[in-house]
Structure formats: structure tokens, C-alpha cells
Design an enzyme around this catalytic site. Structure first.
Site, PDB file in Angstrom:
ATOM      1  N   LYS A 147      11.216 -62.810  66.991  1.00 23.77           N
ATOM      2  CA  LYS A 147      10.741 -62.169  65.758  1.00 23.77           C
ATOM      3  C   LYS A 147      11.863 -62.093  64.711  1.00 23.77           C
ATOM      4  O   LYS A 147      11.673 -62.406  63.531  1.00 23.77           O
ATOM      5  CB  LYS A 147      10.230 -60.771  66.108  1.00 23.77           C
ATOM      6  CG  LYS A 147      10.066 -59.842  64.948  1.00 23.77           C
ATOM      7  CD  LYS A 147       8.888 -60.234  64.095  1.00 23.77           C
ATOM      8  CE  LYS A 147       8.943 -59.511  62.769  1.00 23.77           C
ATOM      9  NZ  LYS A 147       7.670 -59.418  62.116  1.00 23.77           N
ATOM     10  N   CYS A 194      10.796 -56.260  55.809  1.00 24.82           N
ATOM     11  CA  CYS A 194      11.021 -57.077  57.010  1.00 24.82           C
ATOM     12  C   CYS A 194      12.188 -58.033  56.831  1.00 24.82           C
ATOM     13  O   CYS A 194      13.195 -57.940  57.521  1.00 24.82           O
ATOM     14  CB  CYS A 194       9.764 -57.880  57.327  1.00 24.82           C
ATOM     15  SG  CYS A 194       8.293 -56.871  57.375  1.00 24.82           S
TER      16      CYS A 194
END
Ligand code: SAJ
Length: 449
Positions: free
Chosen positions: A226, A280
Site C-alpha cells: 500500500k 494519502c
């Protein structure tokens, strides 16, 4: 984990019988995940510390903007498959989707995960599946597992010494804000287990709604996957941003440069902008840097490059404003962190607007953001900043700064800004071919992206 231990906890029956799931954290990821499980027939209890969020969900409402989420939430609540509460209930599976911000030293703050674990631990009986979805630094899933086992020494990860096992896995979310309800179903998922059996159990749960491929691995590889995805994008955006600064120095149109270079079959340069926003991409690479500070040189530099872009934009706008005398009017187009959304989190545009207003106290800033009704507090508190409409702001402006490529700004006629200095950080006006009727007007625009 050996098969004999697994037999003791009867994993086979767990894998096939998850009917009741608790989702901890009803934010941008937790609520869509809760809703999609519920609309696929699972009994879901959403847990959140905010009574406002809990009340909204129980009323079938969504406390933030995400296309199609409202239909899923109201449908699931009215069918009785989704309810929300502030206390963690007993469930067969727990999905933890809480924030993992970074601290002052840019290491990850795991306190929200620990708080979720404190809520879950007393409810466990053994045999439950515990999934961490929050974007996490390497080792966070193991940390969560150890944290729970410290609170519950009667349990284990592998059934050792006859202690009932819990299954712990990491399944990072990868959905794009604005497309969450589509990408939840269509994206491939990575599931990393603290044990292979935990990965398998989590895979079976996600298969309830995920039509993409579900790939299993260990927990730390899933955590890194991720972080690596978002760092890959950050590094590539940094390359584009660096090109825009170099191009400006050399008097080259960066948008044309990238368009031409991208004709090469193995080149795909991303777009420059005013900096990287959102919660993010501007955060996750730091988790890798914190885990391997000496080795993560390129990843760190990409963050530094992208974080320095807003200052460069501010310098460009100030330079252009000098020509407009003592009291320039500056139109700032866009505050959201990317096009056509209302999300202002970590948006570089807000810092750019605030810096301009503070560095140029005699200037008037007309800020346009079609997706919000009021200015964020940082800007609202500044006396020389006003929220304005697109065409009014451009008409009054001496200098125009385009910070977001909203469709509304793309639709602006070149006649509106003709002759004004434009700092087009998204390349929406400079590269657009004028229509024959418009081609007579000459736009004096900066090439800088
Ligand atoms: N940006 C550029 N140039 C580009 C592309 C993006 O300047 O060519 C900027 C955007 O304007 C924005 C920022 O980067 O400020 C991030 O936007 P984004 O659309 O690239 O990504 P996010 O933050 O909305 O979502 C990302 C996605 N990750 C990847 O594409 C690898 C999403 O799939 C993740 O689920 C999400 O992060 C997350 O939650 O981690």
C-alpha cells in the site's frame, strides 16, 4: 501455524460463517466498507467515537460527500442490515478503519489503532477475524495483534498451549476518493495475514463484495504494498513537478513537453500541479522513510520536491503581481486537493492562498471554490480574502492563479482572462486550443506549471 492447532480453532467453520461484522471507524473508508458488506447481506455494526456520525448513519445519512454512498447507506439501514453505535459489540469479524496520521517526527501515530484494539479485546472469545484496513507503517498489524494479546493473554495467534486463536490480517484500502463505491467492487485487493489462515479468512470475507482478484501474502508485505503504491505516484508527480520548474527556467511549455515525451511507448509522465494534497500520497511515503531512513533517499526527495512546489507557485504569483502596483487583485481558482471534489484536506491551494494573503497584505484575494459554501477558517480569518464566483473573480483580477482543474474552470472562455497574467499550475488554459472565434485573442500566460 500448524494444521493441528488450526483444527483446534476450527478455522473451516469460521471461514464460511461470518455473518456479523463490526467496522471500527465510519470515515471515508470504514463507512463505504460497512455499507457494501451490509448491502451484500452481512449484519454490520459500525462503530465510531463521534455521536454525530453514529446518529447520521442510523438515520441513513452520510456525513461527507462520496458519490452513490448515500444510496447504499440508506438502503442498508432501512433493510436493518447496518446500524451504528459508539461502543464495540461482539462480532465474528472486526474491520479497523481508523486514521493513522503522522506525528511531529513523521513516524506513524498508532494511537487510534490501539484505541480500536482496546474496544475489541474484551469482546473476543477466540476464533474471530481481526482485519486492519488503515494505511499502516510496516509492522503495524503485528503491533495491533500483540496489543490485543497483551490485553488478552488467554488468546493466541496459533492456538499454542491450548489458548484459542484469533486470526489477524491486513487488507489495505486502495480506492480513489470520488470513485469509492465503484473501486471497492472492481479493484484487486491485497490481503496479508499474520498467518496464512488469517489471510485466507480475510480473503473469503472480502470476496462477499469484491469482484477483483484477491491476492494473499503476509501482513508486512501487504502494509508495504500500500505504501509503495502511493509512493510510486508521489515520485512520479515529483518528476513532473521538477520538470515544470526546469521548463519555466528554460522558457519551455511543460505541458507540450510532457505531451510530446508521452508519445514514446514506454514513457508516461504525470501532470505537474501546485503540490500534492489529500491525506494519502502526501503522508504514506513518510512511513517508508521512517522505517528505512538511510535507504529511502528517492522517496524522501520526492516528498521534499512536492512539498516545495507551493512556495514556488507563491513566488510566481508574487512576481506577476508586482506589475499590478501596490494593491493588486488576485483571483485564486480552486481550493480542493484535486478536480471536481469538495475535499480540502491537506490541499496545497489553501497554503498558497494563505501565504499570498499574508505576504501581500495590500492585495485583495478573490478565492473561487465552486464546491464549498464558505472559506476554510485559515482563509476566512484573513481580512484580504473573499470567496467569489469564477467569472467575477477573473474579471476583477490583475493576476489569475489556477490551482485546481475543476471542470468549471476549464469551461471559462479565454476572452475572460485575455491579456491578464495567468499562473496556470494545472495547464488547463495554456494548452487548450482556442476555437476559431477565440483565436484572435492573445493570452499572456506564464508557462510554469
Ligand atoms: N496529482 C498531481 N499530478 C498528477 C496526479 C495527481 O499533481 O498527475 C495530485 C492531485 O492533484 C492531488 C494528489 O496528487 O493533489 C493526489 O491525488 P491522486 O488522485 O493521485 O490520489 P488520491 O490521494 O485521491 O488517492 C490515492 C490513490 N492512490 C494511487 O493512485 C496509487 C488511491 O488509489 C488510494 O486509495 C488513496 O490514495 C489512498 O487512500 O491511499
Amino acid at each position: 501455524m500448524s494444521l493441528s492447532n488450526l483444527e483446534k480453532i476450527n478455522v473451516g467453520s469460521i471461514l464460511n460463517t461470518i455473518n456479523r461484522v463490526a467496522v471500527i471507524g465510519l470515515g471515508y473508508i470504514g463507512l463505504p466498507t460497512a455499507a457494501i458488506l451490509a448491502t451484500n447481506g452481512i449484519e454490520v455494526i459500525g462503530v465510531d467515537v463521534s455521536e454525530r456520525t453514529v446518529d447520521a448513519v442510523n438515520a441513513g445519512e452520510v456525513p461527507f460527500v462520496e458519490p452513490d454512498l448515500g444510496v447504499h447507506v440508506s438502503g442498508a439501514v432501512s433493510q436493518g442490515h447496518l446500524k451504528a453505535t459508539t461502543s464495540t459489540p461482539q462480532a465474528e469479524a472486526y474491520i479497523v478503519a481508523v486514521p493513522t496520521p503522522f506525528k511531529e517526527d513523521r513516524s506513524a501515530d498508532l494511537s487510534y489503532i490501539e484505541a480500536a484494539a482496546r474496544g475489541i479485546a474484551p469482546q473476543l472469545q477466540g476464533g474471530e477475524l481481526l482485519i486492519l484496513e488503515s494505511t499502516s507503517p510496516p509492522g503495524a498489524t503485528e503491533h495491533m495483534a500483540n496489543y490485543v494479546l497483551n490485553l488478552r493473554p488467554d488468546l493466541s495467534l496459533d492456538g499454542a498451549d491450548g489458548r484459542p486463536a484469533i486470526l489477524v490480517a491486513h487488507c489495505p484500502e486502495r480506492v480513489l476518493p470520488g470513485r469509492v463505491m465503484i473501486e471497492l467492487v472492481t479493484n484487486d485487493r491485497i490481503v496479508g495475514g499474520m498467518t496464512p489462515e488469517a489471510a485466507e479468512a480475510a480473503k473469503n470475507l472480502y470476496a462477499v463484495f469484491c469482484q477483483g482478484e484477491i491476492l494473499t501474502t503476509d501482513a508486512v508485505t501487504a502494509e508495504m504494498a500500500k505504501l509503495v503504491e502511493n509512493s510510486y505516484r508521489d515520485v512520479n508527480i515529483a518528476f513532473a513537478n521538477e520538470l515544470s520548474v526546469i521548463s519555466d527556467k528554460l522558457g519551455i511549455d511543460v505541458w507540450e513537453l510532457i505531451r510530446l515525451a508521452n508519445h514514446h511507448p514506454r514513457v508516461n509522465i504525470l501532470q505537474p500541479g501546485p503540490g500534492v494534497g489529500g491525506h494519502c500520497i502526501a503522508v504514506d511515503p513518510w512511513f517508508i522513510v521512517a522505517a528505512a531512513p538511510d535507504e529511502a533517499q528517492l522517496i524522501r526527495q520526492a516528498r521534499v520536491t512536492n512539498d516545495s512546489k507551493p512556495d514556488w507557485v507563491v513566488r510566481q504569483v508574487r512576481e506577476a503581481a508586482k506589475e499590478a502596483g501596490e494593491t493588486p487583485v488576485i483571483a485564486v481558482l480552486g481550493l480542493a486537493f484535486k478536480a471536481n471534489i469538495d475535499d480540502l484536506r491537506e490541499s496545497p491551494s489553501i497554503g498558497i492562498a494563505a501565504d499570498l494573503a499574508m505576504l501581500l497584505p495590500e492585495a485583495k484575494l478573490l478565492v473561487v471554490e465552486p464546491h464549498v459554501e464558505s472559506l476554510p477558517k485559515l482563509l476566512a480569518d484573513l481580512p484580504n480574502v473573499e470567496l467569489a464566483e469564477t467569472n467575477d473573480a477573473i474579471a476583477q483580477a490583475d493576476v489569475v492563479a489556477v490551482l485546481v482543474d475543476h471542470d468549471e474552470f476549464k469551461a471559462v472562455s479565454p476572452k475572460t482572462y485575455s491579456g491578464k497574467p495567468v499562473i496556470d499550475t494545472r495547464g488547463i488554459w495554456i494548452t487548450r486550443q482556442p476555437s476559431p472565434a477565440e483565436s484572435a485573442t492573445v493570452v499572456q500566460a506564464s508557462f510554469g506549471g
